[in-house]
Design a protein around this motif. Sequence first.
Motif, PDB file in Angstrom:
ATOM      1  N   TYR A  54      16.740  31.590   4.345  1.00 49.11           N
ATOM      2  CA  TYR A  54      16.413  33.009   4.493  1.00 49.11           C
ATOM      3  C   TYR A  54      16.481  33.455   5.954  1.00 49.11           C
ATOM      4  N   LYS A  55      16.146  32.558   6.855  1.00 49.16           N
ATOM      5  CA  LYS A  55      16.240  32.901   8.279  1.00 49.16           C
ATOM      6  C   LYS A  55      17.691  33.013   8.722  1.00 49.16           C
ATOM      7  N   ILE A  56      18.568  32.210   8.127  1.00 47.61           N
ATOM      8  CA  ILE A  56      20.005  32.359   8.411  1.00 47.61           C
ATOM      9  C   ILE A  56      20.478  33.742   7.977  1.00 47.61           C
ATOM     10  N   LYS A  57      20.060  34.165   6.802  1.00 44.97           N
ATOM     11  CA  LYS A  57      20.441  35.491   6.314  1.00 44.97           C
ATOM     12  C   LYS A  57      19.973  36.582   7.270  1.00 44.97           C
ATOM     13  N   ASN A  58      18.750  36.445   7.770  1.00 49.01           N
ATOM     14  CA  ASN A  58      18.225  37.450   8.699  1.00 49.01           C
ATOM     15  C   ASN A  58      18.998  37.462  10.010  1.00 49.01           C
ATOM     16  N   LEU A  59      19.378  36.260  10.484  1.00 49.30           N
ATOM     17  CA  LEU A  59      20.143  36.191  11.737  1.00 49.30           C
ATOM     18  C   LEU A  59      21.525  36.811  11.584  1.00 49.30           C
ATOM     19  N   LEU A  60      22.143  36.626  10.434  1.00 52.39           N
ATOM     20  CA  LEU A  60      23.469  37.200  10.213  1.00 52.39           C
ATOM     21  C   LEU A  60      23.432  38.723  10.160  1.00 52.39           C
ATOM     22  N   LYS A  61      22.257  39.279   9.853  1.00 53.03           N
ATOM     23  CA  LYS A  61      22.105  40.727   9.844  1.00 53.03           C
ATOM     24  C   LYS A  61      21.930  41.290  11.249  1.00 53.03           C
ATOM     25  N   LYS A  62      21.467  40.424  12.157  1.00 56.34           N
ATOM     26  CA  LYS A  62      21.148  40.890  13.505  1.00 56.34           C
ATOM     27  C   LYS A  62      22.298  40.611  14.452  1.00 56.34           C
ATOM     28  N   LYS A  63      22.124  41.098  15.656  1.00 55.96           N
ATOM     29  CA  LYS A  63      23.125  40.863  16.700  1.00 55.96           C
ATOM     30  C   LYS A  63      22.951  39.474  17.283  1.00 55.96           C
ATOM     31  N   ILE A  64      24.010  38.661  17.255  1.00 53.06           N
ATOM     32  CA  ILE A  64      23.989  37.353  17.884  1.00 53.06           C
ATOM     33  C   ILE A  64      24.940  37.385  19.077  1.00 53.06           C
ATOM     34  N   ASP A  65      24.867  36.353  19.925  1.00 56.48           N
ATOM     35  CA  ASP A  65      25.656  36.398  21.160  1.00 56.48           C
ATOM     36  C   ASP A  65      27.145  36.303  20.857  1.00 56.48           C
ATOM     37  N   THR A  71      28.261  21.418  17.527  1.00 56.04           N
ATOM     38  CA  THR A  71      27.026  22.015  18.029  1.00 56.04           C
ATOM     39  C   THR A  71      25.899  20.997  17.891  1.00 56.04           C
ATOM     40  N   ILE A  72      25.078  20.899  18.929  1.00 58.01           N
ATOM     41  CA  ILE A  72      24.007  19.905  18.970  1.00 58.01           C
ATOM     42  C   ILE A  72      22.738  20.570  19.471  1.00 58.01           C
ATOM     43  N   ASN A  73      21.648  20.370  18.747  1.00 57.86           N
ATOM     44  CA  ASN A  73      20.314  20.748  19.199  1.00 57.86           C
ATOM     45  C   ASN A  73      19.495  19.473  19.394  1.00 57.86           C
ATOM     46  N   ASN A  74      19.004  19.262  20.609  1.00 58.58           N
ATOM     47  CA  ASN A  74      18.170  18.107  20.925  1.00 58.58           C
ATOM     48  C   ASN A  74      16.801  18.578  21.406  1.00 58.58           C
ATOM     49  N   ASP A  75      15.751  18.086  20.766  1.00 61.01           N
ATOM     50  CA  ASP A  75      14.380  18.367  21.200  1.00 61.01           C
ATOM     51  C   ASP A  75      13.720  17.062  21.616  1.00 61.01           C
ATOM     52  N   PHE A  76      13.146  17.039  22.821  1.00 65.57           N
ATOM     53  CA  PHE A  76      12.516  15.843  23.362  1.00 65.57           C
ATOM     54  C   PHE A  76      11.041  16.135  23.626  1.00 65.57           C
ATOM     55  N   TYR A  77      10.184  15.207  23.169  1.00 69.04           N
ATOM     56  CA  TYR A  77       8.748  15.305  23.414  1.00 69.04           C
ATOM     57  C   TYR A  77       8.325  14.073  24.195  1.00 69.04           C
ATOM     58  N   ASN A 126      17.651  28.397  16.447  1.00 70.81           N
ATOM     59  CA  ASN A 126      18.871  29.202  16.508  1.00 70.81           C
ATOM     60  C   ASN A 126      19.611  29.031  15.188  1.00 70.81           C
ATOM     61  N   ILE A 127      20.725  29.695  15.050  1.00 69.51           N
ATOM     62  CA  ILE A 127      21.411  29.669  13.757  1.00 69.51           C
ATOM     63  C   ILE A 127      21.912  28.272  13.402  1.00 69.51           C
ATOM     64  N   TYR A 128      22.230  27.455  14.416  1.00 64.65           N
ATOM     65  CA  TYR A 128      22.730  26.110  14.143  1.00 64.65           C
ATOM     66  C   TYR A 128      21.613  25.180  13.681  1.00 64.65           C
ATOM     67  N   SER A 129      20.443  25.300  14.265  1.00 63.56           N
ATOM     68  CA  SER A 129      19.322  24.472  13.795  1.00 63.56           C
ATOM     69  C   SER A 129      18.895  24.881  12.391  1.00 63.56           C
ATOM     70  N   HIS A 130      18.983  26.175  12.084  1.00 62.83           N
ATOM     71  CA  HIS A 130      18.703  26.613  10.706  1.00 62.83           C
ATOM     72  C   HIS A 130      19.722  26.029   9.730  1.00 62.83           C
ATOM     73  N   LEU A 131      20.982  25.966  10.135  1.00 57.72           N
ATOM     74  CA  LEU A 131      22.005  25.371   9.273  1.00 57.72           C
ATOM     75  C   LEU A 131      21.700  23.898   9.012  1.00 57.72           C
ATOM     76  N   SER A 132      21.289  23.179  10.043  1.00 59.22           N
ATOM     77  CA  SER A 132      20.941  21.770   9.862  1.00 59.22           C
ATOM     78  C   SER A 132      19.787  21.602   8.890  1.00 59.22           C
ATOM     79  N   GLU A 133      18.763  22.415   9.054  1.00 56.90           N
ATOM     80  CA  GLU A 133      17.587  22.307   8.183  1.00 56.90           C
ATOM     81  C   GLU A 133      17.907  22.708   6.744  1.00 56.90           C
ATOM     82  N   SER A 134      18.859  23.601   6.567  1.00 54.33           N
ATOM     83  CA  SER A 134      19.159  24.101   5.223  1.00 54.33           C
ATOM     84  C   SER A 134      20.181  23.253   4.476  1.00 54.33           C
ATOM     85  N   PHE A 135      21.177  22.712   5.184  1.00 54.94           N
ATOM     86  CA  PHE A 135      22.341  22.124   4.521  1.00 54.94           C
ATOM     87  C   PHE A 135      22.474  20.613   4.671  1.00 54.94           C
ATOM     88  N   THR A 136      21.589  19.981   5.421  1.00 50.92           N
ATOM     89  CA  THR A 136      21.731  18.539   5.616  1.00 50.92           C
ATOM     90  C   THR A 136      21.520  17.795   4.301  1.00 50.92           C
TER      91      THR A 136
END
Length: 427
Positions: free
Chosen positions: A34-45, A228-234, A124-134
Motif C-alpha cells: 500500500y505504501k508503494i501505491k501511495n508513492l507512485l501517486k506522489k512526486k518522486i525524484d 538498487t541496494i539499501n543497507n542499514d547498519f546498527y 524509499n520505494i526500493y525498500s518497500h519493493l523488497s519488503e513486499s516482493f521478496t
Amino acid sequence: MDTLMENNIYKQLKNIYQLHTKSHFSKKSEIHWYKIKNLLKKKIDNNQKNFFNYINNNILTNNQKLFINIHQLKNFLFKIDAVILFFINGKIDKNISNINNSYFLINISKINNINYKNYFFKHNIYSHLSESFTKEIISINCTKSVYNKPLYLVYFNVGNKNKKIFMSNYRNYIHINNIYPITLIEHHININQLYFNNIFNTFILSNNAKLEYYKFITNENNNKNYCTINNDFYLYNNVFLKQYDLLMSSKYIEQNNRFKFIGQKSKLIYKSISLAKNNNLININNYVEHEEGNCCSIQKHKAITLDNSTINLISLLKINKFAIKTDGQINYSSLLLSKLSKINIQPGLDILNNNVKCTHSVFTGKIDYNQIFFFQMRGINFQKAYSILYMSFILDSLKEIYNDNLKEIFLKKVSCYLSIENFFHEF
C-alpha cells in the motif's frame, strides 16, 4: 505522481504482487504494498522517475526459478576460501550454497516476521519493493566464539535478450555477535541483459563486533541492467566496521547506506570507488547518525566518470546532542575524464553538540596534462603515464585493505574497466 499510477508500471507491479501473495502473503508485505501505491501517486525524484518510465516500455516480471551449475559461475568467482551463498534470480540456491556450515547459522523463511525494534530510517520505494516482493527472508547469525571463514554472498541473474525485465528482490538480516573479526564479501555478477536487482540488508553489530565488508558491483561487458541496494547498519558498543565498495556502472545503480551509532566507543571506516562510463548513472546516498558519544566515523569516497555518465554523491552526518566527543569526517574526491560527464557532490552536517570534531571536504578535477608531459620527458609513454595517474588517485583508498587477494581484485577490476595498463605489482 499520477502518470505512474495511470501507466503500465502500476498494473505490472499489481499483477506481480497478486501472484506473489498466493504463497508469500503477510500483513507486513501488504502494508508495504500500500505504501508503494501511495508513492507512485506522489512526486518522486527524477532518477527514479526515469527508471520507472523505462520499465513502462518493457515487460516487468518476477524472476523465474532457476538452478545453476556451479561450473557456470566458476569463472566469475573470486578464488577465496569462504562460506558461499548464491542468490540467483530472486532466491538463494540451496543446491550449491553452503547453507549448512560450522561458522554461520542461516535461516530461510517465506514470511518476514522479524521486527527489529531500533528501525530509524525512512523507507524509499526500493525498500518497500523488497519488503513486499521478496520470496525468501534470509537471516544470517554469527554468534560462535571461534575464528570464522569469510562469508561470500554472490548475486547472479540469468535474464534474456527480449524486452522482459526480470526483477529480483532480496531481504537479508545479518547479525554479528562475535568478538572475532568477520569478513563479508558481496559480489554482484552482471553478465546478462535486462534485469533489476533490488536488495535490502539490515546489519546488526552487537557489542565488540568487528566486521570488514567488501562490495563489488562489477561490469562484465554489460551496462544494461539495474541494481538498487539499501543497507542499514546498527552499531552498538565498541564496534569496529570497515566497508569498502567498488561500484562499476551498470545502466543504473542506486545505493542508500544508513549507519546509526547506538552504543559508545565504536568506529566506522567507509571507503568507496565509483566508476561510470557510457551514459550510465550512479546514485550514492550516505547517512550517518551518532546517537551516543566517543564514536568515530571516517568516510572517503572517490569517483571517476567518462563519456556521458553521471555520478551523484550525497552524504549527511548527523550528531545528536548526547553524542559528545564525536569525530566525524567526510571526504569526496572525483575525476571528470570527459566534457559531457558529470559528478554532483553534496556533503552535509547536522551538528547538535559543540563538543565534537567534524570535517568535510570536496575535490573535483581532471587529469593534469602537465603531469603527463612530466612523465613523457622521463621516457614513460602516454598510456602508462595515464595509468600511473589513475592508480595514484585511488591507491590511498586501498592501503588499509590488509587482504592482499582482495586488494589485487580491486586493482585488476579498476584497470580492466578503465582500459588502462595493469601494472599494480609495481606499487
